[in-house]
Design an enzyme around this catalytic site. Structure first.
Site, PDB file in Angstrom:
ATOM      1  N   LYS A  53       0.839  -1.206   0.000  1.00 50.67           N
ATOM      2  CA  LYS A  53       0.000   0.000   0.000  1.00 50.67           C
ATOM      3  C   LYS A  53       0.870   1.250   0.000  1.00 50.67           C
ATOM      4  O   LYS A  53       0.597   2.208  -0.725  1.00 50.67           O
ATOM      5  CB  LYS A  53      -0.951  -0.016   1.207  1.00 50.67           C
ATOM      6  CG  LYS A  53      -2.097  -1.006   1.015  1.00 50.67           C
ATOM      7  CD  LYS A  53      -2.842  -1.332   2.295  1.00 50.67           C
ATOM      8  CE  LYS A  53      -3.812  -2.487   2.003  1.00 50.67           C
ATOM      9  NZ  LYS A  53      -4.425  -3.055   3.203  1.00 50.67           N
ATOM     10  N   GLN A  97      -5.620  -2.098   9.135  1.00 49.52           N
ATOM     11  CA  GLN A  97      -5.350  -3.401   8.520  1.00 49.52           C
ATOM     12  C   GLN A  97      -5.985  -4.520   9.353  1.00 49.52           C
ATOM     13  O   GLN A  97      -5.765  -4.601  10.556  1.00 49.52           O
ATOM     14  CB  GLN A  97      -3.836  -3.617   8.386  1.00 49.52           C
ATOM     15  CG  GLN A  97      -3.441  -4.879   7.668  1.00 49.52           C
ATOM     16  CD  GLN A  97      -3.862  -4.900   6.189  1.00 49.52           C
ATOM     17  OE1 GLN A  97      -3.814  -3.890   5.513  1.00 49.52           O
ATOM     18  NE2 GLN A  97      -4.285  -6.052   5.710  1.00 49.52           N
ATOM     19  N   ASP A 120     -11.754   2.068   3.028  1.00 50.98           N
ATOM     20  CA  ASP A 120     -11.987   0.629   2.919  1.00 50.98           C
ATOM     21  C   ASP A 120     -13.474   0.315   2.681  1.00 50.98           C
ATOM     22  O   ASP A 120     -13.821  -0.799   2.291  1.00 50.98           O
ATOM     23  CB  ASP A 120     -11.570  -0.056   4.229  1.00 50.98           C
ATOM     24  CG  ASP A 120     -10.319  -0.896   4.086  1.00 50.98           C
ATOM     25  OD1 ASP A 120     -10.042  -1.356   2.964  1.00 50.98           O
ATOM     26  OD2 ASP A 120      -9.639  -1.089   5.100  1.00 50.98           O
TER      27      ASP A 120
HETATM   28  N1  GUN Z   1      -7.178  -7.445   5.257  1.00 52.17           N
HETATM   29  C1  GUN Z   1      -7.366  -8.176   4.129  1.00 52.17           C
HETATM   30  N2  GUN Z   1      -7.918  -7.403   3.166  1.00 52.17           N
HETATM   31  C2  GUN Z   1      -8.074  -6.179   3.693  1.00 52.17           C
HETATM   32  C3  GUN Z   1      -8.585  -4.948   3.175  1.00 52.17           C
HETATM   33  O1  GUN Z   1      -9.025  -4.831   2.024  1.00 52.17           O
HETATM   34  N3  GUN Z   1      -8.570  -3.912   4.038  1.00 52.17           N
HETATM   35  C4  GUN Z   1      -8.107  -4.018   5.310  1.00 52.17           C
HETATM   36  N4  GUN Z   1      -8.169  -2.945   6.085  1.00 52.17           N
HETATM   37  N5  GUN Z   1      -7.634  -5.137   5.820  1.00 52.17           N
HETATM   38  C5  GUN Z   1      -7.618  -6.205   5.004  1.00 52.17           C
END
Ligand code: GUN
Length: 285
Positions: A53, A97, A120
């Site tokens: 990211k 996350q 998200d």
């Molecule tokens: N863990 C696995 N996929 C994601 C996602 O798309 N966003 C977040 N925040 N955590 C994740």
């Protein structure tokens, strides 16, 4: 191989050029889009995601902050960091996350993020908007998967779509998006009786299970669009999806690879959601 490859890297490269242009335009107006990622604990997979990211942000010229917190972080400490980011004008997107360590309350933490910065799309307000067919932030993985499906050029109206997996992150929003495109949607999960009977009817099959090679060739309708959301490690430590790619590619019409498929598009959609949040913030200044 008979299936056409839905290449998430190629699509992302193209989409990220357009996102970078939007970032440049905002910068001319004195706004640099900013994304903050909070990572609690030492989960190795999460560390890789967070690093990817950060790299994505760099690529499109966005400001990014990663807040790495120890495993023993308390709920109050986590929520304190989220509140500080809510109030920080240089941050337009906040991502916590997942999964969080077991002692933390995920839903409570996500509820603290202001919905405008919820890139998200996990806040109940954004999830509820999707359910109600209202415009809002759409979760990145299903949004990216829909873009890949759109690029097949197949008219989805009236098609059978089967989503395997019922998570809040992927399965449920994916089903809503397919429904919006007038698919007949079936949601399957770990308690589904005779899973293969459902998947074999699917014109669009989305696998979000978290088990390597779970979807085998005999479970796939010839010519189907197969979207593999899984990111698993096999016995040799190689990253593989939920779909038995080598066998299924001989049956499907279109297929996404792992790696280089949905995962790459998820980050691209996160960048898109963040630039959109920054554009909204700039308008309201
Ligand atoms: N863990 C696995 N996929 C994601 C996602 O798309 N966003 C977040 N925040 N955590 C994740």
């Amino acid at each position: 191989m008979s299936a056409q490859l839905l290449d998430g890297k190629l699509m992302s490269d193209e989409l990220r050029v357009r996102i970078a242009e939007r970032v440049a335009l905002l910068k001319e107006k004195g706004v640099q889009p900013g994304l903050a990622v909070i990572l609690v604990g030492e989960d190795p997979a999460s560390q890789i995601y967070v690093r990817n990211k950060e790299k994505g942000c760099e690529q499109v010229g966005m400001h990014s902050v990663a807040i790495r917190l120890p495993e023993n972080t308390t709920q109050a400490e986590l929520e304190g960091h989220i509140r500080a980011l809510n109030a920080d004008a240089s941050i337009h997107g906040i991502l916590v996350q997942l999964p969080l360590p077991k002692h933390l309350d995920e839903a409570a933490a996500l509820a603290v993020i202001v919905p405008e910065k919820d890139v998200d799309g996990f806040h109940v307000q954004n999830a509820g908007k999707l359910m109600s067919g209202l415009p809002g932030v759409v979760a990145c993985t299903p949004k990216g998967a829909m873009e890949m499906i759109r690029r097949t050029g197949v008219n989805l109206s009236g098609k059978e779509a089967v989503v395997v997996g019922r998570s809040n992150i992927v399965g449920k929003p994916m089903a809503m998006l397919l429904l919006q495109q007038n698919c007949t949607v079936t949601m399957c999960h770990s308690r589904t009786a005779d899973l293969a009977a459902h998947t074999r009817r699917a014109d669009v099959l989305v696998a979000a299970v978290g088990k390597a090679k779970f979807i085998t060739a005999d479970m796939v309708k010839p010519g189907a669009i197969v979207i593999d959301v899984g990111i698993n490690r096999n016995a040799e430590g190689k990253v593989v999806g939920d779909v038995d790619f080598d066998a299924v590619k001989e049956v499907a019409g279109w297929i996404t690879p792992v790696p280089g498929g949905v995962g790459r598009m998820t980050i691209t959609m996160l960048l898109e959601n963040t630039v959109e949040a920054a554009e909204r913030a700039a308008l309201n200044k």
